[in-house]
Every structure is written in structure tokens, then in C-alpha cells.
Design a protein around this motif. Structure first.
Motif, PDB file in Angstrom:
ATOM      1  N   GLN A 157       0.832  -1.206   0.000  1.00  0.00           N
ATOM      2  CA  GLN A 157       0.000   0.000   0.000  1.00  0.00           C
ATOM      3  C   GLN A 157       0.866   1.255   0.000  1.00  0.00           C
ATOM      4  N   GLU A 158       1.935   1.260   0.835  1.00  0.00           N
ATOM      5  CA  GLU A 158       2.837   2.414   0.853  1.00  0.00           C
ATOM      6  C   GLU A 158       3.534   2.599  -0.489  1.00  0.00           C
ATOM      7  N   GLU A 159       3.979   1.472  -1.071  1.00  0.00           N
ATOM      8  CA  GLU A 159       4.642   1.564  -2.373  1.00  0.00           C
ATOM      9  C   GLU A 159       3.682   2.061  -3.444  1.00  0.00           C
ATOM     10  N   ASN A 160       2.424   1.621  -3.359  1.00  0.00           N
ATOM     11  CA  ASN A 160       1.417   2.074  -4.319  1.00  0.00           C
ATOM     12  C   ASN A 160       1.186   3.572  -4.204  1.00  0.00           C
ATOM     13  N   GLU A 161       1.141   4.074  -2.947  1.00  0.00           N
ATOM     14  CA  GLU A 161       0.965   5.514  -2.750  1.00  0.00           C
ATOM     15  C   GLU A 161       2.160   6.286  -3.307  1.00  0.00           C
ATOM     16  N   LYS A 162       3.381   5.750  -3.091  1.00  0.00           N
ATOM     17  CA  LYS A 162       4.561   6.416  -3.623  1.00  0.00           C
ATOM     18  C   LYS A 162       4.535   6.464  -5.146  1.00  0.00           C
ATOM     19  N   LEU A 163       4.125   5.325  -5.762  1.00  0.00           N
ATOM     20  CA  LEU A 163       4.053   5.278  -7.217  1.00  0.00           C
ATOM     21  C   LEU A 163       3.006   6.247  -7.748  1.00  0.00           C
ATOM     22  N   LYS A 164       1.863   6.355  -7.041  1.00  0.00           N
ATOM     23  CA  LYS A 164       0.838   7.305  -7.459  1.00  0.00           C
ATOM     24  C   LYS A 164       1.370   8.724  -7.395  1.00  0.00           C
ATOM     25  N   SER A 165       2.082   9.039  -6.283  1.00  0.00           N
ATOM     26  CA  SER A 165       2.636  10.382  -6.145  1.00  0.00           C
ATOM     27  C   SER A 165       3.681  10.660  -7.219  1.00  0.00           C
ATOM     28  N   ARG A 166       4.522   9.651  -7.478  1.00  0.00           N
ATOM     29  CA  ARG A 166       5.556   9.835  -8.504  1.00  0.00           C
ATOM     30  C   ARG A 166       4.932   9.997  -9.883  1.00  0.00           C
ATOM     31  N   LEU A 167       3.900   9.196 -10.179  1.00  0.00           N
ATOM     32  CA  LEU A 167       3.225   9.298 -11.469  1.00  0.00           C
ATOM     33  C   LEU A 167       2.571  10.662 -11.634  1.00  0.00           C
ATOM     34  N   LYS A 168       1.991  11.173 -10.556  1.00  0.00           N
ATOM     35  CA  LYS A 168       1.372  12.497 -10.617  1.00  0.00           C
ATOM     36  C   LYS A 168       2.414  13.563 -10.904  1.00  0.00           C
ATOM     37  N   THR A 169       3.593  13.445 -10.244  1.00  0.00           N
ATOM     38  CA  THR A 169       4.667  14.406 -10.481  1.00  0.00           C
ATOM     39  C   THR A 169       5.133  14.348 -11.937  1.00  0.00           C
ATOM     40  N   ILE A 170       5.279  13.139 -12.464  1.00  0.00           N
ATOM     41  CA  ILE A 170       5.724  12.985 -13.853  1.00  0.00           C
ATOM     42  C   ILE A 170       4.687  13.548 -14.814  1.00  0.00           C
ATOM     43  N   GLU A 171       3.396  13.334 -14.512  1.00  0.00           N
ATOM     44  CA  GLU A 171       2.345  13.886 -15.361  1.00  0.00           C
ATOM     45  C   GLU A 171       2.402  15.416 -15.378  1.00  0.00           C
ATOM     46  N   ILE A 172       2.651  16.019 -14.198  1.00  0.00           N
ATOM     47  CA  ILE A 172       2.757  17.480 -14.139  1.00  0.00           C
ATOM     48  C   ILE A 172       3.957  17.948 -14.956  1.00  0.00           C
ATOM     49  N   GLN A 173       5.096  17.236 -14.801  1.00  0.00           N
ATOM     50  CA  GLN A 173       6.273  17.606 -15.571  1.00  0.00           C
ATOM     51  C   GLN A 173       6.027  17.460 -17.065  1.00  0.00           C
ATOM     52  N   ALA A 174       5.349  16.374 -17.454  1.00  0.00           N
ATOM     53  CA  ALA A 174       5.057  16.164 -18.873  1.00  0.00           C
ATOM     54  C   ALA A 174       4.148  17.265 -19.410  1.00  0.00           C
ATOM     55  N   THR A 175       3.167  17.651 -18.592  1.00  0.00           N
ATOM     56  CA  THR A 175       2.265  18.736 -19.009  1.00  0.00           C
ATOM     57  C   THR A 175       3.032  20.034 -19.203  1.00  0.00           C
ATOM     58  N   ASN A 176       3.943  20.328 -18.270  1.00  0.00           N
ATOM     59  CA  ASN A 176       4.752  21.545 -18.392  1.00  0.00           C
ATOM     60  C   ASN A 176       5.630  21.504 -19.630  1.00  0.00           C
ATOM     61  N   VAL A 177       6.219  20.336 -19.896  1.00  0.00           N
ATOM     62  CA  VAL A 177       7.079  20.205 -21.077  1.00  0.00           C
ATOM     63  C   VAL A 177       6.263  20.369 -22.355  1.00  0.00           C
ATOM     64  N   LEU A 178       5.050  19.787 -22.374  1.00  0.00           N
ATOM     65  CA  LEU A 178       4.192  19.931 -23.553  1.00  0.00           C
ATOM     66  C   LEU A 178       3.810  21.390 -23.777  1.00  0.00           C
ATOM     67  N   ASP A 179       3.512  22.092 -22.674  1.00  0.00           N
ATOM     68  CA  ASP A 179       3.199  23.519 -22.807  1.00  0.00           C
ATOM     69  C   ASP A 179       4.393  24.287 -23.365  1.00  0.00           C
ATOM     70  N   GLU A 180       5.574  23.971 -22.834  1.00  0.00           N
ATOM     71  CA  GLU A 180       6.769  24.653 -23.311  1.00  0.00           C
ATOM     72  C   GLU A 180       7.052  24.307 -24.761  1.00  0.00           C
ATOM     73  N   LYS A 181       6.757  23.046 -25.129  1.00  0.00           N
ATOM     74  CA  LYS A 181       6.941  22.647 -26.523  1.00  0.00           C
ATOM     75  C   LYS A 181       6.019  23.437 -27.442  1.00  0.00           C
ATOM     76  N   SER A 182       4.771  23.643 -26.996  1.00  0.00           N
ATOM     77  CA  SER A 182       3.826  24.422 -27.800  1.00  0.00           C
ATOM     78  C   SER A 182       4.331  25.847 -28.007  1.00  0.00           C
ATOM     79  N   LYS A 183       4.874  26.427 -26.918  1.00  0.00           N
ATOM     80  CA  LYS A 183       5.411  27.783 -27.041  1.00  0.00           C
ATOM     81  C   LYS A 183       6.573  27.823 -28.030  1.00  0.00           C
ATOM     82  N   LEU A 184       7.465  26.831 -27.939  1.00  0.00           N
ATOM     83  CA  LEU A 184       8.604  26.782 -28.838  1.00  0.00           C
ATOM     84  C   LEU A 184       8.165  26.566 -30.279  1.00  0.00           C
ATOM     85  N   GLU A 185       7.125  25.737 -30.471  1.00  0.00           N
ATOM     86  CA  GLU A 185       6.613  25.525 -31.829  1.00  0.00           C
ATOM     87  C   GLU A 185       6.052  26.822 -32.408  1.00  0.00           C
TER      88      GLU A 185
END
Length: 299
Positions: A157-185
């Protein structure tokens, strides 16, 4: 399987508890019998008693019997609570929630069935309990399979919570990168438009150079004409003045074009920098997608 509808192990547990209850009940009955026997030996020594004396004797006997019966009922209730506590504690080790139906405790049919079972088990057979009929309950405060399973569940359960938190962080980073990519495009599109404007500028610059060459040729021809035909000097001077004005205008345009070209070329250097940044961001996006693919289920 059996008369009570339980498996062999649980039926043996019921028999063990019934044996315990019978022994306690027998002790209490002996205590009640001793109350009557003490009364006979201590009070019933005379041949005749008055009504008040009989009433006094019965009241004392009633108090003794009432105390013994009440003590037995209380002890039985507390014993049942301890049995339920053991069962519930074992169930909680496996994350189970047991329920009891109080109404079934007054079901006469079931009570008669239990009475017949007790009678058949303890009256007809007259067997003494063997050692294998008294299995101990699983330890509640010691390690074991249940404890290890609980620890493993908590760890997962603890590992699952950590993975959820990590996945959420990666999703936020991916969203930021996609936004930055749009600006660069969008910036790249603007630079491409500037490049097209630069091409138009180069074409205009070529036209200006051709015009300068034409003016130079015209000037040379004009000078030759002035040398050869003096009579046309005034006309030629006017043509020359017009050509000079045109030259000045063209030179001015050329100067402005050269300044604009210099500015555009400076932007071309920025374009190269932006392109390098875009390339880096695309690499980051590819890396993030590869990392996200590890946590996504396969089709």
C-alpha cells in the motif's frame, strides 16, 4: 458435514468450548447443591418450625441461590465475550469483518439442535477428549503468516501511494514540457515567417543591386553621350540629375534594407538558439514518454 453444519476443525472447537461450559456449569450446580445441604445441616435440626422461621430459612436460601446463579450467568457472558474477542482478533488479522445475528440466539429449533448435539457428544459416546481435539488458537501477539501478510499488504500500500505520487509528479512535468513545446513551436513558426520575409528581402536587395548596375551603365553611357554630343548636354544633365535622385532614393532604400537585413540576421542567430532549445525539449519529452510507458498497462 456435521450436525452443526461446520467443518471438522470448527466442530472440534465447539466441542471444546461446550466441554468447558459443562465443567463450569457442573461446578456451579455443585455449589447450589451445597447451599441446600448446608441449610439442611445447619438449620433443619428441629422437628417443628413456625411460619416465620420457614420464611426466614427460604429467604436465606433464595439469597444464596440467587447469588450463585447470578455469578454463573455473569461469568458465562464474560466468557462468551472473550471467545468472540479471540475470533474477531483472528479475523482482523486477515482484514475480515465478522457479524453476529442476535435473533438466532433465541431460535428454539437451533437451540434444540445444539442440545441434541451436546447430548449425543457427551452422553452417548462417553468419550474423553483426546489431545488432538484441543487445537490452540493462532497466536495474536506473535509473528507468523498472518503478521507477514499484514506487513506485506502495508508495504504494498505504501509503495502504491509512492508510485501514485511519482506518477502524478511525472504527469505534471510532462504537461509543463508539452506547454513549453507548444510555445517553442509557435516561436519556430514565427521564425519561419521571418525567414520567408528574409527571402523577400534578399530578392529586393538583388533588384536594388541590378538597379545600381543599370544606373552605373546609364551613367557611363551618359558620360559618353556628354563627350560626344554637347548639344544634348542639358537634356543629359537633367537625365543625370534624375538618375542621381533615383540613385539616392535607391541608396536610401538599400541602406534601410541593409539595416533590416542586419536585424533579420541577428534574429537568425536567435532562431538557431531557439531551434537548439526546441531540440533539447523534444529529447526531454521523448525521455519522459519512455519513463511513462513503464507505468502504463500494455494493450
Amino acid at each position: 458435514m456435521a450436525e452443526l453444519g461446520l467443518n471438522e476443525h470448527h466442530q472440534n472447537e465447539v466441542i471444546t468450548y461446550m466441554r468447558f461450559a459443562r465443567s463450569k456449569r457442573g461446578l456451579r450446580l455443585k455449589t447450589v447443591d451445597s447451599c441446600f445441604q448446608d441449610l439442611k445441616e445447619s438449620r433443619l435440626v428441629e422437628e417443628t418450625f413456625t411460619a416465620d422461621e420457614v420464611s426466614e430459612v427460604l429467604s436465606g436460601l433464595q439469597a444464596l441461590v440467587h447469588s450463585e446463579v447470578e455469578s454463573e450467568l455473569i461469568n458465562t457472558a464474560h466468557t462468551n465475550v472473550l471467545v468472540l474477542r479471540q475470533l474477531f482478533s483472528q479475523a482482523e488479522k486477515w482484514y475480515l469483518k465478522l457479524q453476529t445475528d442476535i435473533a438466532e440466539l433465541e431460535n428454539r429449533e437451533l437451540l434444540e439442535q445444539v442440545a441434541e448435539f451436546e447430548k449425543a457428544e457427551f452422553t452417548s459416546s462417553n468419550k474423553k477428549p483426546s489431545m488432538d481435539l484441543k487445537p490452540k488458537l493462532a497466536p495474536l501477539n506473535e509473528g507468523g503468516t498472518a503478521e507477514l501478510l499484514n506487513k506485506e499488504i502495508l508495504r504494498l500500500q505504501e509503495e502504491n501511494e509512492k508510485l501514485k505520487s511519482r506518477l502524478k509528479t511525472i504527469e505534471i512535468q510532462a504537461t509543463n514540457v508539452l506547454d513549453e513545446k507548444s510555445k517553442l513551436e509557435r516561436a519556430l513558426q514565427d521564425l519561419q515567417l521571418d525567414q520567408e520575409n528574409q527571402k523577400d528581402f534578399l530578392i529586393k536587395a538583388k533588384v536594388l543591386r541590378d538597379l545600381e548596375n543599370t544606373i552605373a551603365v546609364l551613367k557611363s553611357e551618359l558620360q559618353k553621350t556628354l563627350n560626344d554630343k554637347t548639344e544634348n548636354q542639358k537634356s543629359l544633365e537633367e537625365s543625370l540629375a534624375t538618375a542621381k535622385h533615383d540613385l539616392l532614393r535607391v541608396q536610401e532604400q538599400l541602406s534601410m534594407a541593409e539595416k533590416e537585413l542586419e536585424k533579420k540576421f541577428q534574429q537568425t542567430a536567435a532562431y538557431r538558439n531557439m531551434k537548439e532549445i526546441l531540440t533539447k525539449k523534444n529529447d526531454q519529452i521523448k525521455d519522459l514518454r519512455k519513463r511513462l510507458a513503464k507505468y502504463e498497462p500494455e494493450d
